[in-house]
Design a protein around this motif. Structure first.
Motif, short mmCIF file in Angstrom:
data_model
loop_
_atom_site.label_atom_id
_atom_site.label_comp_id
_atom_site.label_asym_id
_atom_site.label_seq_id
_atom_site.Cartn_x
_atom_site.Cartn_y
_atom_site.Cartn_z
N GLN A 133 -27.08 64.52 51.58
CA GLN A 133 -26.12 65.05 50.61
C GLN A 133 -25.84 64.05 49.50
N LEU A 135 -27.70 61.46 48.56
CA LEU A 135 -28.88 61.24 47.73
C LEU A 135 -29.10 62.41 46.77
N LYS A 136 -28.72 63.60 47.21
CA LYS A 136 -28.85 64.78 46.34
C LYS A 136 -27.94 64.63 45.13
N GLU A 137 -26.70 64.18 45.40
CA GLU A 137 -25.77 63.97 44.29
C GLU A 137 -26.29 62.92 43.32
N TRP A 138 -26.97 61.94 43.87
CA TRP A 138 -27.50 60.87 43.01
C TRP A 138 -28.83 61.25 42.36
N MET B 35 -24.22 52.63 51.97
CA MET B 35 -25.26 53.45 52.59
C MET B 35 -25.02 53.77 54.07
N TYR B 42 -18.27 60.43 55.07
CA TYR B 42 -18.66 61.66 54.41
C TYR B 42 -19.04 62.72 55.45
N LEU B 46 -17.56 66.36 55.93
CA LEU B 46 -18.41 67.57 55.93
C LEU B 46 -18.19 68.42 57.17
N LYS B 51 -19.58 73.75 54.24
CA LYS B 51 -20.68 73.39 53.35
C LYS B 51 -22.01 73.96 53.84
N ILE B 272 -24.77 72.81 56.71
CA ILE B 272 -24.53 71.37 56.70
C ILE B 272 -23.22 71.01 57.39
#
Lengths: 283, 303
Positions: A133, A135-138, B35, B42, B46, B51, B272
């Motif tokens: 998610q 990485l998708k935003e980025w 990371m 997050y 979620l 989502k 998700i």
């Protein structure tokens, strides 16, 4: 020792060697079977008559099929580059962090060590959904950049943990002497301490490269498109769709992909064994 | 004179432990914060939303968890993961210890044998699992061929990956195959670090080899054994590679586990939020294991 003594010793040791042989066959037979299958013709692969443990007419046709697969070498270079780049970056960052945790007295050093250990043992299967998610935003999801940026998430914790162990065992005096002689702190670290920990740095590098080369979850979950595949996902896409497997080229791929790791490993067996306790990432 | 003071300042920052430490630590720390820590929180977020791929995330409270706990898929995921992890760990421990004791006796070619033995652990799992898939293939399994047609030990081929129980057994078997070398070699290294004199002294005092192992050697290597077991438990509980490659969780979800169910729900079906909730249900198990590992490592570092 005379002949009868040697014979007596051999008889006494026979059960040991038999047991070892059984273990070695159990552990190595799959590789043998994969290799042997890769040398067989399509018809012979499914033919179990006679002695099927040796190919009757060895052929490299499966290797030819594999190497002429569209994009095979794209996948090979992807795997090699991603593994090399993420290894170099992760080892550099980990040398710095591992050195700080093991040798420097500052507030939070112990906490940092604990956090690194937690990130090291956390399973990789845990984070790929939120990572996808993010990485998708980025705008990085799907491309190889997704792997360049995520592989260090398992390489850095592992290398830092491994290296802090090595750095803790390097004596402090040479570094201090160099500073008395006028070297700067950084100069003394780079020229004196790092060379003394070189064996740990090499071990971290080998383990990282192997872990990247063998990686599966992130390359499946975070990349898409033929051009962005790694060896594993590319070969699976080409020869193993669902239940349908093209055995010959798959076995050739299994053999070929194992060779670089096997070579690396045979050069550095002792380091592998010594760094093993720290390398328990596979479960 | 701006420059010399600046460079003097920098070299002072790089000289003192209290400043050099944070400076050296910061790249790795920042990276892992962005990371790993951020994705972790997050994922918690979620798991409380609806989502789906391509859709917006709306907060739905515990709806995902309620939904999960009522499905058989989730019940199977938990049971499968625990069965897989516990049996595989018991086997890896007992076989690993037996092999370590075997390797502990002097024999010709020991170095070479140890190097060869490590191959299942070192070579890419993706490809070695493909070979196992071929070995356990429904119609052309080499194992069935030998057992049925060459040795005539059984009359029917074994349903390695087609039967629910056999599929789990096959997964555990391959997990043992891959993990055994690692367990054996680390146990061996620990055994060899125990002083020979203590063992010999116990033998002189009349202890049997069995007694001297359990009373002298085993307590001495227990810290290493514990940490290897804990780390391997975490890795096995979160294993994605083996079930994904060998069975895709089948047949009939009999081999799906935490990571694979998460993958199938979030990336397969696009749910998700629900997939993240599966991940989070793994967290209590992980927390216990991580805390146990931390206590163990602390104790080892102090002792």
């Amino acid at each position: 020792m005379n002949a009868s003594q040697i014979a007596r010793k051999a008889i006494k040791q026979a059960p040991l060697y038999l047991a070892l042989a059984a273990v070695l066959i159990f552990l190595l037979f799959p590789f043998y079977w994969g290799f042997i299958t890769s040398l067989k013709t399509e018809a012979e692969i499914y033919d179990f008559t006679g002695n099927f443990l040796i190919p009757k007419a060895p052929t490299f046709n499966n290797y030819f099929l594999l190497f002429t697969t569209k994009n095979y070498f794209v996948w090979f270079w992807n795997t090699l580059f991603v593994s090399l780049v993420t290894t170099v970056i992760s080892v550099i960052i980990s040398v710095m962090a591992g050195f700080a945790i093991a040798r420097l007295k500052f507030r939070g050093a112990a906490l940092a060590g604990t956090l690194v250990f937690i990130t090291y043992i956390a399973p990789k299967g845990f984070l790929f959904v939120p990572l996808a998610q993010i990485l998708k935003e980025w705008g990085l999801l799907g491309s190889l950049s997704a792997l360049y940026i995520t592989y260090p998430t398992f390489l850095i914790p592992f290398c830092t943990w491994l290296l802090s162990g090595y750095f803790a065992n390097v004596p402090h005096e040479p570094e201090e002497c160099a500073m008395v002689d006028g070297a700067s702190r950084i100069g003394a670290i780079v020229r004196i301490t790092l060379p003394m920990a070189i064996s740990g740095i090499i071990t971290a590098g080998i383990f990282s490269f192997t872990a990247s080369w063998n990686e599966l979850v992130y390359s499946i979950a975070l990349t898409s498109g033929e051009q962005n595949r790694m060896l594993t996902t590319g070969v699976m896409g080409a020869f193993a769709q669902g239940d349908f497997m093209v055995i010959g080229p798959l076995m050739a791929a299994a053999t070929v992909s194992s060779v670089p790791i096997a070579i690396l490993y045979f050069f550095f067996t002792d380091r592998f064994v010594s760094g093993l306790t720290a390398g328990a990432t596979k479960g | 004179m701006q420059t010399p003071t600046l460079s003097a300042k920098i070299s002072r920052l790089l000289h003192k432990d209290s400043t050099l430490g944070p400076i050296l630590l910061s790249p790795g720390f920042l990276f892992l914060a962005v990371m790993m820590a951020y994705p972790f929180f997050y994922a918690i977020y979620l798991s409380f939303t609806d989502k789906e791929v391509g859709g917006a995330a709306n907060f739905t409270g515990f709806e995902n968890y309620e939904k999960l706990f009522s499905t058989t898929l989730f019940a199977k995921t938990v049971v499968n993961s625990l069965v897989y992890t516990s049996i595989a760990l018991v086997l890896k421990f007992s076989c690993g210890m037996a092999l370590a004791l075997l390797l502990n006796r002097p024999f010709i070619g020991q170095r070479f044998a140890k190097a060869l033995m490590l191959l299942p652990w070192i070579l890419p799992t993706a490809f070695s699992t493909m070979i196992w898939q071929w070995i356990f293939s429904p119609a052309f399994s080499v194992v069935n061929e030998v057992l049925v047609n060459k040795l005539h030990l059984i009359s029917q081929p074994l349903p390695f990956l087609r039967d629910e129980t056999w599929a789990m057994g096959s997964l555990i078997f391959i997990n043992l195959w891959r993990g055994l070398p690692f367990f054996a070699i680390t146990f061996l290294a620990a055994i060899q670090s125990v002083s020979n004199e203590i063992i010999e002294a116990s033998r002189i005092d009349g202890a049997s080899p069995w007694q001297s192992f359990w009373l002298i050697v085993f307590p001495a290597i227990l810290p290493v054994v514990t940490i290897v077991m804990l780390i391997s438990t975490i890795g096995t509980l979160g294993d994605f590679d083996l079930p994904f490659l060998l069975t895709r969780g089948g047949p009939n979800n009999a081999t799906t586990m935490f990571a694979l169910t998460t993958y199938n729900l979030s990336l397969g079906s696009g749910l998700i939020g629900l997939g993240s909730a599966v991940t989070m249900t793994m967290f209590p198990f992980l927390l216990v294991l991580i805390i146990a590992s931390l206590i163990n490592v602390r104790r080892q570092q102090q002792g």
